[in-house]
Motif scaffolding. Structure first.
Motif, mmCIF file in Angstrom:
data_model
loop_
_atom_site.group_PDB
_atom_site.id
_atom_site.type_symbol
_atom_site.label_atom_id
_atom_site.label_comp_id
_atom_site.label_asym_id
_atom_site.label_seq_id
_atom_site.Cartn_x
_atom_site.Cartn_y
_atom_site.Cartn_z
ATOM 1 N N MET A 148 0.789 -49.802 -10.351
ATOM 2 C CA MET A 148 -0.754 -49.835 -10.389
ATOM 3 C C MET A 148 -1.206 -48.294 -10.974
ATOM 4 O O MET A 148 -1.345 -47.494 -10.311
ATOM 5 C CB MET A 148 -1.488 -50.078 -9.233
ATOM 6 C CG MET A 148 -1.132 -51.522 -8.649
ATOM 7 S SD MET A 148 -1.869 -52.610 -9.864
ATOM 8 C CE MET A 148 -3.472 -52.743 -9.365
ATOM 9 N N PRO A 149 -0.991 -48.190 -12.384
ATOM 10 C CA PRO A 149 -1.253 -46.865 -12.771
ATOM 11 C C PRO A 149 -2.675 -46.376 -13.200
ATOM 12 O O PRO A 149 -2.940 -45.467 -13.797
ATOM 13 C CB PRO A 149 -0.267 -46.884 -14.266
ATOM 14 C CG PRO A 149 -0.577 -48.377 -14.546
ATOM 15 C CD PRO A 149 -0.590 -49.115 -13.214
ATOM 16 N N GLU A 150 -3.719 -46.955 -12.588
ATOM 17 C CA GLU A 150 -5.144 -46.951 -13.105
ATOM 18 C C GLU A 150 -5.578 -45.545 -12.851
ATOM 19 O O GLU A 150 -6.476 -44.978 -13.562
ATOM 20 C CB GLU A 150 -6.050 -47.664 -12.498
ATOM 21 C CG GLU A 150 -5.875 -49.301 -13.152
ATOM 22 C CD GLU A 150 -4.662 -49.983 -12.303
ATOM 23 O OE1 GLU A 150 -4.548 -51.212 -12.599
ATOM 24 O OE2 GLU A 150 -4.118 -49.424 -11.452
ATOM 25 N N THR A 151 -5.110 -44.623 -11.678
ATOM 26 C CA THR A 151 -5.531 -43.395 -11.423
ATOM 27 C C THR A 151 -5.070 -42.388 -12.462
ATOM 28 O O THR A 151 -5.705 -41.440 -12.466
ATOM 29 C CB THR A 151 -5.258 -42.970 -9.828
ATOM 30 O OG1 THR A 151 -3.778 -43.208 -9.927
ATOM 31 C CG2 THR A 151 -5.721 -44.124 -8.765
ATOM 32 N N GLN A 152 -4.226 -42.674 -12.864
ATOM 33 C CA GLN A 152 -3.641 -41.789 -13.909
ATOM 34 C C GLN A 152 -4.876 -41.511 -15.397
ATOM 35 O O GLN A 152 -4.944 -40.293 -15.755
ATOM 36 C CB GLN A 152 -2.358 -41.987 -14.964
ATOM 37 C CG GLN A 152 -1.039 -42.183 -14.030
ATOM 38 C CD GLN A 152 0.085 -42.418 -14.634
ATOM 39 O OE1 GLN A 152 -0.087 -42.909 -15.789
ATOM 40 N NE2 GLN A 152 0.912 -41.712 -14.240
ATOM 41 N N LEU A 176 0.811 -46.183 -3.462
ATOM 42 C CA LEU A 176 1.174 -46.968 -4.731
ATOM 43 C C LEU A 176 -0.313 -46.682 -5.518
ATOM 44 O O LEU A 176 0.031 -46.282 -6.749
ATOM 45 C CB LEU A 176 1.470 -48.230 -4.658
ATOM 46 C CG LEU A 176 2.011 -48.966 -5.866
ATOM 47 C CD1 LEU A 176 3.474 -48.312 -6.245
ATOM 48 C CD2 LEU A 176 2.232 -50.387 -5.538
ATOM 49 N N ALA A 177 -1.361 -46.835 -5.077
ATOM 50 C CA ALA A 177 -2.286 -46.690 -5.871
ATOM 51 C C ALA A 177 -2.878 -45.519 -6.122
ATOM 52 O O ALA A 177 -3.211 -45.342 -7.272
ATOM 53 C CB ALA A 177 -3.421 -47.320 -4.782
ATOM 54 N N LEU A 178 -2.546 -44.242 -5.027
ATOM 55 C CA LEU A 178 -2.860 -43.234 -5.797
ATOM 56 C C LEU A 178 -2.327 -42.328 -6.207
ATOM 57 O O LEU A 178 -2.640 -41.693 -7.194
ATOM 58 C CB LEU A 178 -3.004 -42.345 -4.167
ATOM 59 C CG LEU A 178 -4.390 -42.750 -3.212
ATOM 60 C CD1 LEU A 178 -4.044 -42.094 -2.019
ATOM 61 C CD2 LEU A 178 -5.522 -42.588 -3.879
ATOM 62 N N THR A 179 -0.866 -42.597 -6.231
ATOM 63 C CA THR A 179 0.065 -41.862 -7.051
ATOM 64 C C THR A 179 0.379 -42.438 -8.488
ATOM 65 O O THR A 179 0.784 -41.692 -9.467
ATOM 66 C CB THR A 179 1.399 -41.619 -6.387
ATOM 67 O OG1 THR A 179 1.940 -43.035 -6.065
ATOM 68 C CG2 THR A 179 1.477 -41.052 -5.028
ATOM 69 N N TRP A 271 10.814 -35.147 -3.123
ATOM 70 C CA TRP A 271 9.919 -36.340 -3.270
ATOM 71 C C TRP A 271 8.509 -35.760 -2.753
ATOM 72 O O TRP A 271 7.565 -36.397 -3.629
ATOM 73 C CB TRP A 271 10.354 -37.420 -2.289
ATOM 74 C CG TRP A 271 9.549 -38.739 -2.481
ATOM 75 C CD1 TRP A 271 9.731 -39.695 -3.145
ATOM 76 C CD2 TRP A 271 8.261 -39.006 -1.651
ATOM 77 N NE1 TRP A 271 8.735 -40.700 -3.021
ATOM 78 C CE2 TRP A 271 7.796 -40.135 -1.929
ATOM 79 C CE3 TRP A 271 7.527 -38.406 -0.615
ATOM 80 C CZ2 TRP A 271 6.582 -40.803 -1.347
ATOM 81 C CZ3 TRP A 271 6.566 -38.937 -0.006
ATOM 82 C CH2 TRP A 271 6.012 -40.164 -0.428
ATOM 83 N N ILE A 272 8.111 -35.071 -1.957
ATOM 84 C CA ILE A 272 6.767 -34.763 -1.477
ATOM 85 C C ILE A 272 6.387 -33.784 -2.497
ATOM 86 O O ILE A 272 5.278 -34.158 -2.712
ATOM 87 C CB ILE A 272 6.967 -33.849 -0.024
ATOM 88 C CG1 ILE A 272 7.681 -35.093 1.145
ATOM 89 C CG2 ILE A 272 5.954 -33.116 0.203
ATOM 90 C CD1 ILE A 272 7.876 -34.344 2.313
ATOM 91 N N GLU A 273 7.071 -32.948 -3.043
ATOM 92 C CA GLU A 273 6.744 -32.021 -4.016
ATOM 93 C C GLU A 273 6.336 -32.846 -5.199
ATOM 94 O O GLU A 273 5.060 -32.537 -5.819
ATOM 95 C CB GLU A 273 7.747 -31.026 -4.516
ATOM 96 C CG GLU A 273 7.197 -29.993 -5.723
ATOM 97 C CD GLU A 273 8.195 -29.221 -5.901
ATOM 98 O OE1 GLU A 273 8.084 -28.231 -6.833
ATOM 99 O OE2 GLU A 273 9.463 -29.219 -5.470
ATOM 100 N N SER A 274 6.791 -33.894 -5.676
ATOM 101 C CA SER A 274 6.399 -34.658 -6.780
ATOM 102 C C SER A 274 4.938 -35.596 -6.392
ATOM 103 O O SER A 274 4.215 -35.615 -7.352
ATOM 104 C CB SER A 274 7.595 -35.543 -7.290
ATOM 105 O OG SER A 274 7.705 -36.623 -6.272
ATOM 106 N N THR A 275 5.146 -35.909 -5.218
ATOM 107 C CA THR A 275 3.896 -36.759 -5.023
ATOM 108 C C THR A 275 2.667 -35.856 -4.676
ATOM 109 O O THR A 275 1.608 -36.241 -5.412
ATOM 110 C CB THR A 275 4.224 -37.413 -3.379
ATOM 111 O OG1 THR A 275 5.374 -38.234 -3.524
ATOM 112 C CG2 THR A 275 3.191 -38.091 -3.087
ATOM 113 N N VAL A 276 2.855 -34.723 -4.211
ATOM 114 C CA VAL A 276 1.754 -33.656 -4.145
ATOM 115 C C VAL A 276 1.100 -33.423 -5.682
ATOM 116 O O VAL A 276 -0.046 -33.266 -5.734
ATOM 117 C CB VAL A 276 1.844 -32.446 -3.345
ATOM 118 C CG1 VAL A 276 0.954 -31.410 -3.633
ATOM 119 C CG2 VAL A 276 2.158 -32.806 -1.953
#
Length: 380
Positions: A148-152, A176-179, A271-276
């Motif tokens: 769900m790539p809308e936030t991009q 999933l929604a935010l990242t 993983w955390i670094e890429s998520t942030v």
């Protein structure tokens, strides 16, 4: 493929419709655009599903996408983003029609009275999720790429995303929604966004066998599914970290929780670094709007949530409470930066999560319509 000539069925070159036995077969036929949905496709899909719903000769419906080399290979990459951009700039009301009719289609699929089987092979993103998540059987493959790539692009996960993502386990829907991250078959099954994994090499065989069934009762469909199911790839999402960090009440708090966890969790530090990084890259305002949508959607039924999404979409392209309209909105800036100019340098306002205020977010949740005039008021 033989296309059935039925005066009640729509004529749309981007949608191939076929009746095989008691099965209504739909093939999204826009492979160069990864089957991104146009308004004509949404309308044709709706009409076809309504005709087959009321036709006693049709006992079930199956949907797939056309790949570049033939059926399968891609399901649907979402809505036609370039159309949104062009329509908003020229003040074309068709962009309003698109979202109203797309959300009504999503609702129709979720409440479809006959088995509706979605072959989610290849890219399944945004609007593609909207026409698949309501299916009675959602099939993924080893090459499924779901997101769900809308936030991009400064939007929010719509097409019912505020409802079905809110129901994913352990706050994974918020992640999933935010990242806007892409997941494969294993994680899709683990998050409750798919029901079975089929092998890509056997998809055509499964499709043909489905069309050959003499009935579509629960036992017959389950026997068909068991004939084609394969072990899915392993899930990779660290759900323990997601659950610990993504249950927070704001995106800023989520980022802070991730940063605090990173110092103590070496196994997931990368993983955390890429998520942030993702959470610091997307529109801060629309991230907070998205999280609020999921929190509200968790307590709503689907019709209520889709009406709320329709409110949000109006504000995304005309953010009246912030005095920002058309090209000046977060959504249009995101589309410009990622799809039109492709400079990947969106100028978000505000630029930091720390500067998003509750009033900025709250205005998105004020409906532009009274209940009796809402464009989706008739959803049950």
């Amino acid at each position: 493929m033989t296309i059935v000539t039925n005066f009640r069925l729509p004529s749309c070159p981007e949608l191939l419709l076929e009746q095989r036995g008691q099965l209504g077969c739909i093939t999204l036929n826009r492979p160069r655009a990864l089957n991104a949905l146009s308004l004509s496709m949404v309308r044709a899909l709706t009409q076809a599903l309504q005709v087959w719903r009321d036709d006693p000769a049709i006992q079930a419906v199956a949907i797939r996408g056309q790949g570049k080399d033939g059926p399968f290979g891609a399901f649907c990459a979402g809505g036609d983003i370039r159309f949104f951009h062009e329509a908003v700039l020229r003040g074309d009301a068709e962009v309003e029609d698109f979202f109203t009719e797309e959300y009504a289609l999503n609702h129709l699929i979720h409440h479809y009275p006959k088995p509706y089987i979605a072959f989610m092979d290849g890219v399944v993103m945004g609007g593609g999720m909207g026409i698949a998540q309501g299916a009675s059987l959602r099939i993924v493959t080893e090459r499924t790429k779901m997101a769900m790539p809308e936030t991009q692009i400064g939007l929010f996960p719509d097409v019912g995303g505020g409802w079905f993502l809110a129901r994913c386990p352990r706050s994974a829907g918020a992640w999933l929604a935010l990242t806007s991250e892409v997941i494969g078959a294993g994680d899709a099954l683990a998050l409750g966004l798919a029901d079975a994994c089929f092998g890509t090499a056997q998809l055509q065989q499964a499709w043909d066998a489905l069309a050959g069934l003499s009935s579509f009762d629960v036992d017959t469909l389950e026997a068909w599914r068991q004939q084609h199911i394969i072990p899915s790839p392993a899930a990779t999402l660290p759900l323990n970290v997601v659950e610990r960090c993504f249950g927070s009440t704001s995106v800023l708090a989520i980022v802070q929780a991730l940063e605090a966890t990173q110092a103590k969790d070496a196994d997931h530090a990368v993983w955390i670094e890429s998520t942030v990084k993702a959470l610091r890259t997307h529109s801060p305002l629309m991230l907070e709007v998205t999280l609020q949508l999921l929190r509200r959607g968790a307590a709503m039924n689907l019709a209520e949530e889709l009406r709320l999404e329709r409110d949000l979409v109006r504000h995304c392209f005309n953010t009246r409470h912030l005095g920002r309209y058309r090209a000046d909105t977060e959504t249009m800036e995101g589309i410009r930066a990622l799809v039109i100019d492709k400079d990947r340098q969106p100028k978000w306002r505000p630029a930091r999560l720390e500067d998003v205020t509750p009033d900025m977010v709250a205005g998105f949740f004020d409906s532009p319509w009274p209940p009796h005039a809402h464009p989706l008021k008739d959803l049950a």
